[in-house]
Every structure is written in C-alpha cells, then in structure tokens.
Design a protein around this motif. Structure first.
Motif, PDB file in Angstrom:
ATOM      1  N   ALA A 136     -32.969   1.819  25.005  1.00 24.96           N
ATOM      2  CA  ALA A 136     -31.819   1.904  24.099  1.00 24.96           C
ATOM      3  C   ALA A 136     -30.784   2.972  24.481  1.00 24.96           C
ATOM      4  CB  ALA A 136     -32.302   2.097  22.664  1.00 24.96           C
ATOM      5  N   PRO A 137     -31.205   4.206  24.823  1.00 27.50           N
ATOM      6  CA  PRO A 137     -30.169   5.207  25.138  1.00 27.50           C
ATOM      7  C   PRO A 137     -29.333   4.806  26.349  1.00 27.50           C
ATOM      8  CG  PRO A 137     -32.312   6.253  24.866  1.00 27.50           C
ATOM      9  CD  PRO A 137     -32.554   4.787  24.874  1.00 27.50           C
ATOM     10  N   ALA A 138     -29.945   4.103  27.297  1.00 31.18           N
ATOM     11  CA  ALA A 138     -29.198   3.683  28.481  1.00 31.18           C
ATOM     12  C   ALA A 138     -28.236   2.559  28.122  1.00 31.18           C
ATOM     13  CB  ALA A 138     -30.164   3.236  29.570  1.00 31.18           C
ATOM     14  N   GLN A 139     -28.658   1.676  27.222  1.00 30.56           N
ATOM     15  CA  GLN A 139     -27.743   0.629  26.759  1.00 30.56           C
ATOM     16  C   GLN A 139     -26.516   1.276  26.133  1.00 30.56           C
ATOM     17  OE1 GLN A 139     -30.149  -1.734  24.055  1.00 30.56           O
ATOM     18  NE2 GLN A 139     -30.819  -3.083  25.696  1.00 30.56           N
ATOM     19  N   SER A 140     -26.762   2.241  25.258  1.00 32.04           N
ATOM     20  CA  SER A 140     -25.640   2.886  24.575  1.00 32.04           C
ATOM     21  C   SER A 140     -24.749   3.633  25.554  1.00 32.04           C
ATOM     22  CB  SER A 140     -26.146   3.842  23.490  1.00 32.04           C
ATOM     23  OG  SER A 140     -26.841   3.115  22.502  1.00 32.04           O
ATOM     24  N   LEU A 141     -25.371   4.201  26.586  1.00 31.24           N
ATOM     25  CA  LEU A 141     -24.596   4.953  27.566  1.00 31.24           C
ATOM     26  C   LEU A 141     -23.540   4.071  28.232  1.00 31.24           C
ATOM     27  CD1 LEU A 141     -24.445   7.772  28.809  1.00 31.24           C
ATOM     28  CD2 LEU A 141     -26.014   7.013  30.584  1.00 31.24           C
ATOM     29  N   ILE A 142     -23.880   2.789  28.416  1.00 31.43           N
ATOM     30  CA  ILE A 142     -22.921   1.860  29.010  1.00 31.43           C
ATOM     31  C   ILE A 142     -21.651   1.812  28.171  1.00 31.43           C
ATOM     32  CG2 ILE A 142     -22.513  -0.586  29.507  1.00 31.43           C
ATOM     33  CD1 ILE A 142     -25.142  -0.716  30.708  1.00 31.43           C
ATOM     34  N   CYS A 143     -21.818   1.798  26.860  1.00 34.68           N
ATOM     35  CA  CYS A 143     -20.648   1.759  25.985  1.00 34.68           C
ATOM     36  C   CYS A 143     -20.019   3.145  25.864  1.00 34.68           C
ATOM     37  CB  CYS A 143     -21.035   1.265  24.599  1.00 34.68           C
ATOM     38  SG  CYS A 143     -22.058  -0.222  24.580  1.00 34.68           S
ATOM     39  N   LEU A 144     -20.873   4.167  25.838  1.00 33.12           N
ATOM     40  CA  LEU A 144     -20.380   5.517  25.555  1.00 33.12           C
ATOM     41  C   LEU A 144     -19.586   6.127  26.706  1.00 33.12           C
ATOM     42  CD1 LEU A 144     -23.456   6.955  23.649  1.00 33.12           C
ATOM     43  CD2 LEU A 144     -21.190   6.498  22.693  1.00 33.12           C
ATOM     44  N   LYS A 145     -19.766   5.600  27.883  1.00 33.87           N
ATOM     45  CA  LYS A 145     -18.983   6.169  28.986  1.00 33.87           C
ATOM     46  C   LYS A 145     -17.494   6.017  28.684  1.00 33.87           C
ATOM     47  CE  LYS A 145     -19.080   2.056  31.785  1.00 33.87           C
ATOM     48  NZ  LYS A 145     -19.844   1.282  32.740  1.00 33.87           N
ATOM     49  N   CYS A 146     -17.131   5.027  27.885  1.00 32.04           N
ATOM     50  CA  CYS A 146     -15.744   4.915  27.435  1.00 32.04           C
ATOM     51  C   CYS A 146     -15.585   5.369  25.986  1.00 32.04           C
ATOM     52  CB  CYS A 146     -15.254   3.485  27.538  1.00 32.04           C
ATOM     53  SG  CYS A 146     -15.199   2.875  29.231  1.00 32.04           S
ATOM     54  N   HIS A 147     -16.564   5.057  25.157  1.00 30.52           N
ATOM     55  CA  HIS A 147     -16.361   5.286  23.722  1.00 30.52           C
ATOM     56  C   HIS A 147     -16.648   6.697  23.257  1.00 30.52           C
ATOM     57  CE1 HIS A 147     -14.892   1.476  22.350  1.00 30.52           C
ATOM     58  NE2 HIS A 147     -15.650   0.906  23.258  1.00 30.52           N
ATOM     59  N   THR A 148     -16.721   7.655  24.173  1.00 31.23           N
ATOM     60  CA  THR A 148     -16.689   9.051  23.754  1.00 31.23           C
ATOM     61  C   THR A 148     -15.341   9.652  24.125  1.00 31.23           C
ATOM     62  OG1 THR A 148     -17.863   9.504  25.786  1.00 31.23           O
ATOM     63  CG2 THR A 148     -19.134   9.612  23.760  1.00 31.23           C
ATOM     64  N   ALA A 149     -14.525   8.882  24.797  1.00 29.42           N
ATOM     65  CA  ALA A 149     -13.201   9.386  25.163  1.00 29.42           C
ATOM     66  C   ALA A 149     -12.286   9.335  23.944  1.00 29.42           C
ATOM     67  CB  ALA A 149     -12.616   8.543  26.290  1.00 29.42           C
ATOM     68  N   ASN A 150     -11.390  10.286  23.845  1.00 28.00           N
ATOM     69  CA  ASN A 150     -10.539  10.335  22.662  1.00 28.00           C
ATOM     70  C   ASN A 150      -9.610   9.142  22.538  1.00 28.00           C
ATOM     71  OD1 ASN A 150     -11.473  12.613  21.396  1.00 28.00           O
ATOM     72  ND2 ASN A 150     -10.330  13.959  22.759  1.00 28.00           N
ATOM     73  N   ALA A 151      -9.366   8.456  23.656  1.00 27.48           N
ATOM     74  CA  ALA A 151      -8.466   7.312  23.607  1.00 27.48           C
ATOM     75  C   ALA A 151      -9.064   6.164  22.816  1.00 27.48           C
ATOM     76  CB  ALA A 151      -8.145   6.842  25.022  1.00 27.48           C
ATOM     77  N   THR A 152     -10.389   6.178  22.611  1.00 30.31           N
ATOM     78  CA  THR A 152     -11.031   5.065  21.909  1.00 30.31           C
ATOM     79  C   THR A 152     -11.530   5.532  20.548  1.00 30.31           C
ATOM     80  OG1 THR A 152     -13.223   5.513  22.789  1.00 30.31           O
ATOM     81  CG2 THR A 152     -11.801   4.085  24.105  1.00 30.31           C
ATOM     82  N   PHE A 153     -12.001   4.590  19.778  1.00 32.55           N
ATOM     83  CA  PHE A 153     -12.651   4.831  18.503  1.00 32.55           C
ATOM     84  C   PHE A 153     -13.657   5.975  18.662  1.00 32.55           C
ATOM     85  CE2 PHE A 153     -16.064   3.634  15.519  1.00 32.55           C
ATOM     86  CZ  PHE A 153     -15.327   3.453  14.367  1.00 32.55           C
ATOM     87  N   ASN A 154     -13.607   6.940  17.788  1.00 31.65           N
ATOM     88  CA  ASN A 154     -14.363   8.172  17.957  1.00 31.65           C
ATOM     89  C   ASN A 154     -15.856   8.014  17.667  1.00 31.65           C
ATOM     90  OD1 ASN A 154     -15.591  10.662  17.393  1.00 31.65           O
ATOM     91  ND2 ASN A 154     -13.580  11.585  17.187  1.00 31.65           N
ATOM     92  N   LEU A 155     -16.679   8.211  18.697  1.00 29.65           N
ATOM     93  CA  LEU A 155     -18.125   8.102  18.501  1.00 29.65           C
ATOM     94  C   LEU A 155     -18.838   9.367  18.952  1.00 29.65           C
ATOM     95  CD1 LEU A 155     -18.669   4.421  19.625  1.00 29.65           C
ATOM     96  CD2 LEU A 155     -19.020   5.319  17.349  1.00 29.65           C
ATOM     97  N   HIS A 156     -18.173  10.486  18.780  1.00 25.65           N
ATOM     98  CA  HIS A 156     -18.752  11.742  19.255  1.00 25.65           C
ATOM     99  C   HIS A 156     -20.080  12.077  18.600  1.00 25.65           C
ATOM    100  CE1 HIS A 156     -15.161  12.716  21.473  1.00 25.65           C
ATOM    101  NE2 HIS A 156     -14.437  12.515  20.396  1.00 25.65           N
ATOM    102  N   ASN A 157     -20.323  11.529  17.400  1.00 24.11           N
ATOM    103  CA  ASN A 157     -21.530  11.911  16.673  1.00 24.11           C
ATOM    104  C   ASN A 157     -22.736  11.045  17.002  1.00 24.11           C
ATOM    105  OD1 ASN A 157     -20.252  13.967  15.112  1.00 24.11           O
ATOM    106  ND2 ASN A 157     -19.249  12.331  13.938  1.00 24.11           N
ATOM    107  N   TRP A 158     -22.531  10.035  17.818  1.00 21.47           N
ATOM    108  CA  TRP A 158     -23.592   9.050  18.029  1.00 21.47           C
ATOM    109  C   TRP A 158     -24.910   9.654  18.504  1.00 21.47           C
ATOM    110  CZ3 TRP A 158     -25.436   4.524  16.833  1.00 21.47           C
ATOM    111  CH2 TRP A 158     -26.471   4.003  17.603  1.00 21.47           C
ATOM    112  N   ASN A 159     -24.871  10.469  19.548  1.00 24.25           N
ATOM    113  CA  ASN A 159     -26.127  10.913  20.157  1.00 24.25           C
ATOM    114  C   ASN A 159     -27.029  11.692  19.215  1.00 24.25           C
ATOM    115  OD1 ASN A 159     -25.934   9.700  22.666  1.00 24.25           O
ATOM    116  ND2 ASN A 159     -24.568  11.300  23.424  1.00 24.25           N
ATOM    117  N   ALA A 160     -26.450  12.358  18.205  1.00 28.24           N
ATOM    118  CA  ALA A 160     -27.265  13.122  17.271  1.00 28.24           C
ATOM    119  C   ALA A 160     -27.623  12.296  16.034  1.00 28.24           C
ATOM    120  CB  ALA A 160     -26.516  14.387  16.856  1.00 28.24           C
ATOM    121  N   SER A 161     -27.161  11.061  15.970  1.00 21.49           N
ATOM    122  CA  SER A 161     -27.382  10.286  14.746  1.00 21.49           C
ATOM    123  C   SER A 161     -28.812   9.783  14.659  1.00 21.49           C
ATOM    124  CB  SER A 161     -26.432   9.081  14.710  1.00 21.49           C
ATOM    125  OG  SER A 161     -26.887   8.080  15.602  1.00 21.49           O
TER     126      SER A 161
END
Ligand code: HEC
Ligand code: HEC
Ligand code: HEC
Ligand code: HEC
Ligand code: HEC
Ligand code: HEC
Ligand code: HEC
Ligand code: HEC
Ligand code: HEC
Length: 341
Positions: A136-161
């Motif tokens: 699962a963490p690797a699956q999410s990493l595929i999305c997070l490589k873009c979705h932690t950037a400020n240009a996209t929907f903010n998902l900064h809190n994901w890893n601690a959720s």
C-alpha cells in the motif's frame, strides 16, 4: 512504511553526500523532486533497462485501450498534457512506469497479422509496474510523487493519517480508469466508506441517525479521509466545531453554560446513529442521572423548588422542564441557570 524507510536510508547515506559534492547543497532547497521522477519509478519497477516512450508510442499499435485513453485524456489529470498548464505532465507512464520493453517489437502490422490468425496480441505488460501487487505505501507513493506538490490538491497530511498507517492506499478509494470524472462525489462516499466501516454502516441505520442514507449529510462533511491535525480524521479542529457548522444555535457562548459539558457534544450524543431519540448516548433520565441526582417537584403542578418532598412526581424526561439543556441566556425563576427556559 518499510519501503519508504529503506528508500530514505539509502537516500541519506549515499545520494545526499553525492549531490552535495557534485552541485553544492543549495540545489536541495528548491521545490523540485529530490530525484528525477524517472529514477523513482525505475526504483519501483526494478527495471532499469526500460525507457519512457510517451503515450502515443505506447498505444500506437493497439486499440484495446481506446476507451480508457479517451476517458483519461478528458480527465483533469489527462488535461495536464497541455504543456502550457505548467503542471506536472501526466501520461500513462507516470503511473505504469516506462513502457519501452512492453511494446518492443509490437507493430500495427504484427497485430493485424495475428488477428487474421485469430491470435490476440497483448503488450508485454509484465514489464510494467505491477500496480496491484505493490504494498500500500508504494501504491500511494506513485500518486504522492505529484500529489504532495503545492500545485495539486493538498495531501501533505497523508503519510501520518490513520488510513496510511493502516495500509489503506489511494487505489482503495480512487479508481483512475472508471470514468473521465476523477472526482469522488459526496453522495458516493457512504458506499465507498462502508466497504471497510461496517460498524458505521449499522450505526447509520439505527432509528435516530444523521440523514446520510437520505443524501442530506455525507461522511466528508465531518471527515477528511486524507488525514489532518485532528483526531478521528475530523475536518474541524474539535468535535464541537464539527457539529456547530450545521447546528450553529448550539455554539454559544451562553450566559448560563452547562458547565463545560457542552464543550464535547459526545458527552451526550453519538455522531452517526443511536437507538435513542436525538442521537443520545443514553435515554433520559439515565443520561442525566449519570452526572446528577434526580429530583421531585413539590407542587403537583410542578414548577416549585426542587425537593425530595413525598407525594410529588419523579419526572423521567428532564428536558420537559430543562429545555435549554445546551445552554441559555435566560435565567430560571430562581434567577439561576437551571436551563428551564
Ligand atoms: C494516475 C495514475 C494512472 C495513469 C496516469 C494511468 N493509469 Fe492505468 N491504472 C492505474 C491504476 C492504479 C490501475 C490499477 C487499478 C486497479 O487496482 O485495478 C490501472 C490499470 C490499468 C489497466 C488495467 C485495467 C484493468 O481493468 O485491470 C490498463 C490497461 C491501464 N491501466 C492502462 C492505462 C493507459 C493506456 C493509460 C494512459 C492513457 C493509463 N493506464 C494511465 C493508474 C494509472
Ligand atoms: C505525474 C503527476 C501525477 C500523478 C503520478 C498522479 N496525479 Fe493526480 N493529478 C495530477 C495533476 C497535475 C492534477 C490536476 C491538478 C489538480 O486538480 O490538483 C491531478 C488531479 C487529480 C485528481 C482530481 C481530479 C479533479 O477533477 O479535481 C484526482 C482525484 C487525482 N489526481 C488522483 C490521483 C491518483 C489516485 C493518483 C495515483 C494513482 C494520481 N492522481 C497520480 C498529477 C498527478
Ligand atoms: C478512504 C478513502 C480515500 C483514500 C484512501 C484516498 N482518498 Fe482521495 N478522496 C477521497 C474522497 C471521499 C474525496 C472527495 C473529498 C471531498 O469531497 O471533499 C477525495 C478527494 C481527492 C482529491 C481531490 C479531488 C476531488 O474530488 O476534489 C485528490 C487529488 C485525491 N483525493 C487524491 C488522493 C490520493 C493521491 C490518495 C493517496 C495518497 C488518496 N486520495 C487517498 C477518498 C480517499
Ligand atoms: C455529522 C458528522 C459525521 C458524519 C456525517 C460522519 N461522522 Fe464519523 N465520526 C464523527 C465524529 C464526531 C466522530 C468521533 C466520535 C468520538 O470521538 O466519539 C466520528 C468517528 C468515526 C469513526 C471512528 C470511531 C467509530 O465510531 O468507529 C469512524 C470509523 C467513522 N467516524 C466513520 C465514518 C463514516 C464511514 C462516515 C460516513 C458513512 C461517517 N463517519 C460520517 C462525525 C461524523
Ligand atoms: C480500504 C478500507 C477503508 C476504506 C475504503 C475506508 N477506511 Fe477508514 N479506516 C480504515 C482502517 C483500516 C482504519 C484504521 C482503524 C480501524 O481499524 O478502524 C480506518 C479508520 C478510520 C477512521 C478512524 C480514525 C481514528 O482516528 O480512529 C475514520 C474516521 C475513517 N476511517 C473514516 C473513513 C471515511 C470517511 C472513509 C470514506 C471516505 C473511509 N474511512 C474509507 C479502512 C478504510
Ligand atoms: C453537515 C451538516 C451536519 C453536521 C456537521 C452535523 N449535523 Fe446534526 N443534523 C444534520 C441534519 C441535516 C439533521 C437532520 C435534521 C432534520 O431532520 O430536521 C441533523 C440532526 C441532528 C440531531 C437530531 C437527530 C434526530 O434523531 O432527530 C442531533 C442530536 C444532531 N444532529 C447532533 C449533531 C452532532 C452532535 C453533531 C456533531 C458530531 C452534528 N449533529 C453534526 C446536519 C448536521
Ligand atoms: C448534557 C447533554 C448534552 C450535551 C453535552 C449536548 N446535547 Fe444536544 N441534546 C441533548 C438532549 C437531552 C437533547 C434532546 C432534547 C429534547 O429532548 O428536547 C438534545 C438535542 C440536540 C439536538 C436536536 C434537537 C435540537 O434541539 O435541535 C441537536 C441538533 C443537538 N442536541 C446538538 C448538540 C450539539 C451540537 C452539542 C455540542 C455543542 C450538543 N448537542 C451537546 C443533550 C445534550
Ligand atoms: C457528563 C456529566 C453531565 C451530564 C450527562 C449532564 N450534566 Fe447537567 N451538569 C453537569 C455539570 C458538571 C454541571 C455544573 C454543576 C454545577 O455548576 O454545580 C451541570 C449543571 C446542570 C444544571 C444546572 C445546575 C445548577 O446547579 O446550576 C442542570 C439543571 C442540569 N445540569 C441538568 C441536566 C440534565 C437535565 C441533563 C440530562 C439531559 C444533564 N444535566 C446531563 C454535568 C452533566
Ligand atoms: C417538572 C419540571 C422538571 C423536571 C421534569 C425536572 N426538573 Fe430539574 N428542576 C426543575 C426546577 C423548577 C428546578 C429549580 C429551578 C430553579 O431553581 O430556578 C430544577 C432544578 C434542577 C437542578 C439544580 C439542582 C437543584 O436541585 O436545585 C438539577 C441538577 C436538576 N433540576 C436536574 C434534573 C434532572 C436530572 C431531571 C430528570 C431526572 C430533572 N431535573 C427533571 C424542574 C424540573
């Protein structure tokens, strides 16, 4: 977590010193990805011999994915293909990994010849990232490589959720190829969440419940499935703040407060559903008797000073008289705050 930990260790041991010695550490302060994204993906694929060929080359020889491609091109992510958007470019290989090996030797001619012989040609998809098999963490990493950037929907809190920590991945809730519309509609969240939260599903069918099945309240009104700074994935910073968005008359402050009891609505209510009226955690008078001694009213008509006089009635629904139970600005007849009006 294991995956990330290992990656970061390798990273800090070897790559940071390397980068520093090569280019000076100032480059690390930029908002660029730490490594070129291509490198990340190769790590996940484990195929260092594959190369990026672009969507057009990827799909040149076949029509099997036409519908899927049409959906994707029409989606917000697909629209990023327009260079002038300034956002990260998203194409098939952003998620599936470099495709050169998968389409090696695959030409339209070959596909047509095979088709004549009745053979179905597929690309060598086993050389692509096996998305479903990734932890699962690797699956999410595929999305997070873009979705932690400020240009996209903010998902900064994901890893601690709590979801990330418990092995839930983006794929569990987001189906990239379902339709061109990538948005999760609020109305769909019930079904989506009930898949894993069956206790909550039961709660929402109890006699008193928030009208979720009726389509008037949604999980995402109160919760952010991507995490945040509040407990229980709440969007607001406290339970009271969550509730008073829609029940503002309970916000206060009041001249006569119910001590600090009303600061946590869960002292008396459950959020999803209850067997008791008004989402109460317990029936009256037992709800109140957890914290108060019950009392009788000395005149048969009621309204007298509370006392234990023999012959008076013991009322079981305290809020018949204490109707301002959430706090009130009007004193009771003795001039105190007894919530009787
Ligand atoms: C944002 C990431 C992402 C992008 C971009 C993307 N995909 Fe996918 N794709 C996925 C995921 C995740 C799955 C696995 C879904 C699942 O769990 O079944 C998948 C599955 C597939 C499948 C298997 C479908 C199935 O029903 O099992 C095919 C084929 C596919 N993708 C092709 C493409 C093509 C072609 C493109 C480019 C037009 C593309 N993908 C772009 C994430 C992506
Ligand atoms: C290569 C970069 C990249 C990758 C990888 C990526 N995304 Fe995106 N995604 C974007 C961009 C850019 C947007 C558009 C900007 C925005 O809406 O924030 C976007 C938009 C979205 C949206 C919002 C769509 C809308 O209509 O508002 C969803 C949902 C989404 N992505 C989910 C995913 C999921 C799930 C994954 C992993 C399977 C993923 N993305 C992987 C870059 C990426
Ligand atoms: C537990 C389910 C769940 C998981 C896991 C999840 N999401 Fe979401 N996501 C949702 C829901 C529900 C919404 C709609 C939010 C709303 O209505 O406010 C959403 C919205 C989004 C959006 C904004 C687009 C929109 O609909 O407004 C993006 C982008 C996104 N998610 C990406 C991701 C990525 C990337 C991951 C993994 C790191 C992820 N999500 C994990 C349920 C989930
Ligand atoms: C009206 C706001 C609201 C809505 C709507 C709502 N929740 Fe909750 N939920 C809460 C609050 C508040 C808590 C914390 C309760 C506590 O601390 O005792 C909570 C707790 C939870 C918990 C953890 C504790 C438990 O009861 O197991 C889960 C899981 C949960 N909610 C899932 C959901 C799902 C799934 C939905 C939609 C089907 C949903 N919630 C809709 C407010 C809400
Ligand atoms: C793929 C399964 C899955 C899906 C889908 C899912 N969850 Fe969860 N959720 C979990 C797991 C696992 C936990 C960890 C705690 C537990 O075991 O209940 C959790 C915990 C929670 C909690 C409790 C947080 C806490 O601090 O105790 C809330 C609230 C919650 N989820 C809300 C949602 C909402 C809202 C949705 C839909 C948008 C959703 N979940 C969809 C698996 C899922
Ligand atoms: C998104 C808006 C929303 C939020 C947030 C919300 N509620 Fe509600 N609440 C409603 C709606 C809508 C009703 C139904 C009112 C009706 O049927 O007239 C309702 C009804 C109620 C009822 C009466 C239930 C019954 O059986 O008649 C109680 C009690 C209640 N809410 C308490 C809470 C508490 C406690 C919270 C915080 C955990 C909360 N609400 C958060 C919208 C909300
Ligand atoms: C001391 C216990 C207690 C606390 C704490 C409490 N409530 Fe209530 N609430 C009740 C009782 C009892 C009722 C039913 C009133 C009745 O029988 O007329 C009720 C009814 C309600 C109702 C539905 C009827 C109405 O008056 O609109 C809502 C909405 C509500 N409460 C919201 C809240 C919110 C929001 C909070 C937190 C700020 C909260 N309650 C805290 C005891 C409490
Ligand atoms: C979680 C404990 C708790 C619950 C449950 C609770 N109360 Fe209270 N209540 C308090 C506290 C603490 C005070 C403040 C006591 C004080 O100031 O002496 C208070 C004050 C009161 C007062 C004013 C008393 C005074 O001396 O001014 C009344 C009346 C009252 N509560 C009625 C109720 C009723 C009726 C219910 C049930 C619907 C209820 N309470 C449920 C804890 C609770
Ligand atoms: C018939 C109306 C009525 C009912 C029913 C009623 N009360 Fe009262 N209560 C009163 C009145 C009147 C007072 C005194 C108000 C004043 O002093 O101004 C009072 C005072 C109180 C006080 C303040 C302490 C005291 O003894 O002076 C508490 C606590 C209290 N009630 C709790 C409860 C609880 C718990 C219930 C349910 C078991 C309940 N009441 C049912 C009318 C009622």
């Amino acid at each position: 977590m294991f995956f990330r930990g290992r990656f970061l260790n390798t990273f800090s041991l070897f790559i940071i010193p390397l980068l520093c010695s090569m280019s000076g550490c100032s480059t690390l302060k930029g908002s660029k990805p730490i490594l070129p994204i291509k490198k990340y993906e190769k790590m996940i694929v484990g195929r260092f011999d594959a190369d990026y060929v672009g969507t057009t080359n990827c799909l040149a020889a076949c029509h099997a994915h036409d519908r899927l491609r049409k959906y994707f091109d029409a989606s917000t992510m697909g629209a990023q293909l327009k260079k002038e958007s300034g956002l990260p470019l998203v194409d098939c290989e952003s998620c599936h990994g470099p495709g050169s090996l998968a389409i090696k030797g695959l030409t339209r001619k070959l596909v047509e010849e095979n088709a004549k012989k009745g053979i179905k040609t597929t690309c060598d998809y086993k050389t692509l990232i096996d998305l479903k098999a990734l932890p699962a963490p690797a699956q999410s990493l595929i999305c997070l490589k873009c979705h932690t950037a400020n240009a996209t929907f903010n998902l900064h809190n994901w890893n601690a959720s709590i979801h990330a920590v418990n092995g839930v991945s983006c794929f569990d809730c987001h189906t990239v190829h379902k339709s061109p519309d990538l948005k999760v509609r609020p109305i769909d969240t019930g079904r989506l969440c009930f898949r894993c939260h069956q206790t909550t599903q039961v709660e929402f069918s109890l006699p008193s419940h928030h009208p979720l099945n009726e389509g008037r309240v949604f999980c995402t009104d109160c919760h952010d499935p991507h995490g945040g700074s509040s407990a229980m994935l709440l969007r607001k910073k406290s339970i009271k703040a969550t509730c008073v968005q829609c029940h503002p008359e309970k916000r206060g402050p009041f001249v006569f407060e119910h001590a600090d009891v009303a600061a946590d609505c869960m002292n008396c209510h459950t959020p999803h559903g209850s067997v008791n009226n008004n989402l109460l955690v317990a029936r009256q008078p037992f709800l109140c008797l957890q914290c108060h001694v019950g009392h009788r009213i000395n005149s048969p008509a009621g309204g007298g000073k509370a006392s234990a006089a023999i012959g008076s009635a013991f009322y079981s629904k305290c809020t018949d008289c204490h109707s301002g139970i959430h706090g009130t600005d009007t004193p009771s007849y003795s001039g105190q705050g007894r919530f009787t009006q």
